[in-house]
Scaffold this motif. Sequence first.
Motif, PDB file in Angstrom:
ATOM      1  N   GLU A 181     -31.807 -20.354   7.715  1.00  0.00           N
ATOM      2  CA  GLU A 181     -30.533 -20.882   7.275  1.00  0.00           C
ATOM      3  C   GLU A 181     -29.561 -19.507   7.192  1.00  0.00           C
ATOM      4  N   ILE A 182     -28.297 -19.769   7.487  1.00  0.00           N
ATOM      5  CA  ILE A 182     -27.376 -18.969   7.499  1.00  0.00           C
ATOM      6  C   ILE A 182     -26.228 -18.989   6.427  1.00  0.00           C
ATOM      7  N   PRO A 183     -25.983 -18.124   5.775  1.00  0.00           N
ATOM      8  CA  PRO A 183     -24.816 -18.206   4.740  1.00  0.00           C
ATOM      9  C   PRO A 183     -23.398 -18.649   5.180  1.00  0.00           C
ATOM     10  N   ALA A 184     -22.523 -19.314   4.176  1.00  0.00           N
ATOM     11  CA  ALA A 184     -21.210 -19.813   4.591  1.00  0.00           C
ATOM     12  C   ALA A 184     -20.323 -18.875   4.662  1.00  0.00           C
ATOM     13  N   PHE A 185     -20.535 -17.752   4.137  1.00  0.00           N
ATOM     14  CA  PHE A 185     -19.549 -16.622   4.065  1.00  0.00           C
ATOM     15  C   PHE A 185     -20.400 -15.300   3.961  1.00  0.00           C
ATOM     16  N   ILE A 186     -19.992 -14.289   4.728  1.00  0.00           N
ATOM     17  CA  ILE A 186     -20.671 -13.029   4.627  1.00  0.00           C
ATOM     18  C   ILE A 186     -19.729 -11.849   4.870  1.00  0.00           C
ATOM     19  N   ASN A 187     -19.798 -10.685   4.261  1.00  0.00           N
ATOM     20  CA  ASN A 187     -18.715  -9.598   4.424  1.00  0.00           C
ATOM     21  C   ASN A 187     -19.724  -8.498   4.192  1.00  0.00           C
ATOM     22  N   TRP A 188     -20.022  -7.740   5.221  1.00  0.00           N
ATOM     23  CA  TRP A 188     -21.186  -6.810   5.185  1.00  0.00           C
ATOM     24  C   TRP A 188     -20.521  -5.267   4.711  1.00  0.00           C
TER      25      TRP A 188
ATOM     26  N   ALA B  71     -17.073   1.069  18.334  1.00  0.00           N
ATOM     27  CA  ALA B  71     -17.765  -0.276  18.187  1.00  0.00           C
ATOM     28  C   ALA B  71     -19.252  -0.137  18.332  1.00  0.00           C
ATOM     29  N   ALA B  72     -19.687   0.627  19.556  1.00  0.00           N
ATOM     30  CA  ALA B  72     -20.850   0.942  19.773  1.00  0.00           C
ATOM     31  C   ALA B  72     -21.595   1.635  18.268  1.00  0.00           C
ATOM     32  N   ALA B  73     -21.181   2.876  18.403  1.00  0.00           N
ATOM     33  CA  ALA B  73     -21.670   3.747  17.158  1.00  0.00           C
ATOM     34  C   ALA B  73     -21.915   2.938  15.982  1.00  0.00           C
ATOM     35  N   GLY B  74     -20.693   2.052  15.618  1.00  0.00           N
ATOM     36  CA  GLY B  74     -20.721   1.424  14.329  1.00  0.00           C
ATOM     37  C   GLY B  74     -21.738   0.206  14.133  1.00  0.00           C
ATOM     38  N   VAL B  75     -22.049  -0.391  15.301  1.00  0.00           N
ATOM     39  CA  VAL B  75     -23.035  -1.462  15.308  1.00  0.00           C
ATOM     40  C   VAL B  75     -24.489  -0.845  15.112  1.00  0.00           C
ATOM     41  N   ILE B  76     -24.697   0.484  15.617  1.00  0.00           N
ATOM     42  CA  ILE B  76     -26.133   1.239  15.202  1.00  0.00           C
ATOM     43  C   ILE B  76     -25.877   1.190  13.938  1.00  0.00           C
ATOM     44  N   GLU B  77     -24.807   2.146  13.447  1.00  0.00           N
ATOM     45  CA  GLU B  77     -24.747   2.683  12.157  1.00  0.00           C
ATOM     46  C   GLU B  77     -25.192   1.579  11.157  1.00  0.00           C
ATOM     47  N   SER B  78     -24.759   0.420  11.167  1.00  0.00           N
ATOM     48  CA  SER B  78     -24.690  -0.743  10.227  1.00  0.00           C
ATOM     49  C   SER B  78     -26.120  -1.548  10.216  1.00  0.00           C
ATOM     50  N   ARG B  79     -26.589  -1.481  11.684  1.00  0.00           N
ATOM     51  CA  ARG B  79     -27.870  -2.205  11.699  1.00  0.00           C
ATOM     52  C   ARG B  79     -29.173  -1.305  11.252  1.00  0.00           C
TER      53      ARG B  79
ATOM     54  N   LYS C 279     -26.013 -14.078  14.577  1.00  0.00           N
ATOM     55  CA  LYS C 279     -26.212 -12.760  14.562  1.00  0.00           C
ATOM     56  C   LYS C 279     -25.526 -11.861  13.527  1.00  0.00           C
ATOM     57  N   VAL C 280     -24.318 -12.374  13.306  1.00  0.00           N
ATOM     58  CA  VAL C 280     -23.391 -11.524  12.142  1.00  0.00           C
ATOM     59  C   VAL C 280     -24.070 -12.052  10.711  1.00  0.00           C
ATOM     60  N   ALA C 281     -24.743 -12.879  10.692  1.00  0.00           N
ATOM     61  CA  ALA C 281     -25.457 -13.261   9.381  1.00  0.00           C
ATOM     62  C   ALA C 281     -26.703 -12.159   9.289  1.00  0.00           C
ATOM     63  N   GLU C 282     -27.089 -11.834  10.386  1.00  0.00           N
ATOM     64  CA  GLU C 282     -28.241 -10.732  10.178  1.00  0.00           C
ATOM     65  C   GLU C 282     -27.800  -9.379  10.130  1.00  0.00           C
ATOM     66  N   GLY C 283     -26.396  -9.141  10.573  1.00  0.00           N
ATOM     67  CA  GLY C 283     -25.963  -7.794  10.618  1.00  0.00           C
ATOM     68  C   GLY C 283     -24.642  -7.759  11.296  1.00  0.00           C
ATOM     69  N   PRO C 284     -23.752  -6.791  11.384  1.00  0.00           N
ATOM     70  CA  PRO C 284     -22.635  -6.425  12.229  1.00  0.00           C
ATOM     71  C   PRO C 284     -23.041  -6.511  13.715  1.00  0.00           C
ATOM     72  N   VAL C 285     -21.872  -6.914  14.434  1.00  0.00           N
ATOM     73  CA  VAL C 285     -22.254  -7.141  15.959  1.00  0.00           C
ATOM     74  C   VAL C 285     -20.745  -6.727  16.475  1.00  0.00           C
ATOM     75  N   ALA C 286     -20.946  -5.936  17.583  1.00  0.00           N
ATOM     76  CA  ALA C 286     -19.997  -5.396  18.434  1.00  0.00           C
ATOM     77  C   ALA C 286     -19.526  -6.291  19.489  1.00  0.00           C
ATOM     78  N   ALA C 287     -18.106  -6.420  19.411  1.00  0.00           N
ATOM     79  CA  ALA C 287     -17.642  -7.336  20.260  1.00  0.00           C
ATOM     80  C   ALA C 287     -16.230  -7.139  20.926  1.00  0.00           C
ATOM     81  N   ASP C 288     -15.915  -7.511  22.137  1.00  0.00           N
ATOM     82  CA  ASP C 288     -14.711  -7.327  22.888  1.00  0.00           C
ATOM     83  C   ASP C 288     -13.556  -8.413  22.774  1.00  0.00           C
TER      84      ASP C 288
ATOM     85  N   VAL D 252     -17.895  -6.861  14.293  1.00  0.00           N
ATOM     86  CA  VAL D 252     -17.444  -8.072  13.496  1.00  0.00           C
ATOM     87  C   VAL D 252     -18.452  -7.720  12.437  1.00  0.00           C
ATOM     88  N   VAL D 253     -17.867  -7.764  11.188  1.00  0.00           N
ATOM     89  CA  VAL D 253     -18.632  -7.477   9.931  1.00  0.00           C
ATOM     90  C   VAL D 253     -18.701  -8.549   8.947  1.00  0.00           C
TER      91      VAL D 253
END
Length: 286
Positions: free
Chosen positions: A87-94, A116-124, A204-213, A241-242
């Motif tokens: 189940e995923i939350p209705a709202f999330i802000n990492w 974006a690439a560095a950021g997604v690794i940092e956060s995850r 995927k964003v419910a699990e952690g930030p995702v890099a997107a174009d 995407v945070v």
Amino acid sequence: MKVSILVAAFLGIVVCPVARAFSYDDFNLDTYKDESDDQLFKAFENRRNDQWNSRNYFSEEYEESFSEKDDINNEFKNVESYSLDKEIPAFINWTHEGVVSPVENQGNFKNSWAFAAAGVIESRKTIKTGKLVILSKQNLVDCCKAGTTFALGCILVLGGIDTETSYSYRGLRGGCRFQRRNVGAKIKKVYKVKPGDELGLEKKVAEGPVAADISREAIKKYTGGVYNKPCKDTKNYSVLVVGYSKDFWILKTSMGVNWGEKGYMKLARNKNNLCGIASSATFPGF
């Protein structure tokens, strides 16, 4: 004449007022008489704290960069689809969870993909370990082909990405100076969201930030609030995407804190993949 204009656009840097939002039309163009690497680096160091921008800031088409490895493309065998069966939350802000690094300014360079690439690794990685380590964007600029997925594949090949403190950002592409002893994070795989699937992106964003174009058209026009204007599905500006709500995505940019909503923007969601938000979304596995 055309060549001169292009060179000026690349080298243009302008001091911007602090503590106000910027629009595309606000930017003027200045050039330096001395076009040497040292002069540009000095200019960057003097103005890196959100004091400068230029029109070329938005020229984010993915040019082919030099790669230190010939087998980058072979790493795409590691790009996999990923499912999250819970189940995923209705709202999330990492950003509220302390796992997102501060907004930075990419400057007058086409490097949003590196942030974006560095950021997604940092956060995850922070979600996994509880420790936030800022990673080197310059490592990617110097050593990898432009593009978020290419950068993640490059990190697989290199065996990691160096820390920001050991390999600081300067914007200009130079020789690869990656050193294993300075690695701040390693990844084992690269996962890709099914193109165009906003529900999949939400999972995927419910699990952690995702890099997107997304399309740079949205970046050029955004001033605040929820962006909900027609937008081309041209993937030429990278974001992190945070988070999300029912009506919008929360995107971290590398435009500096004086842009948009302190460097962030809200993009309407479930609007037929507006601006291509789910067309090219990736994240690493550890």
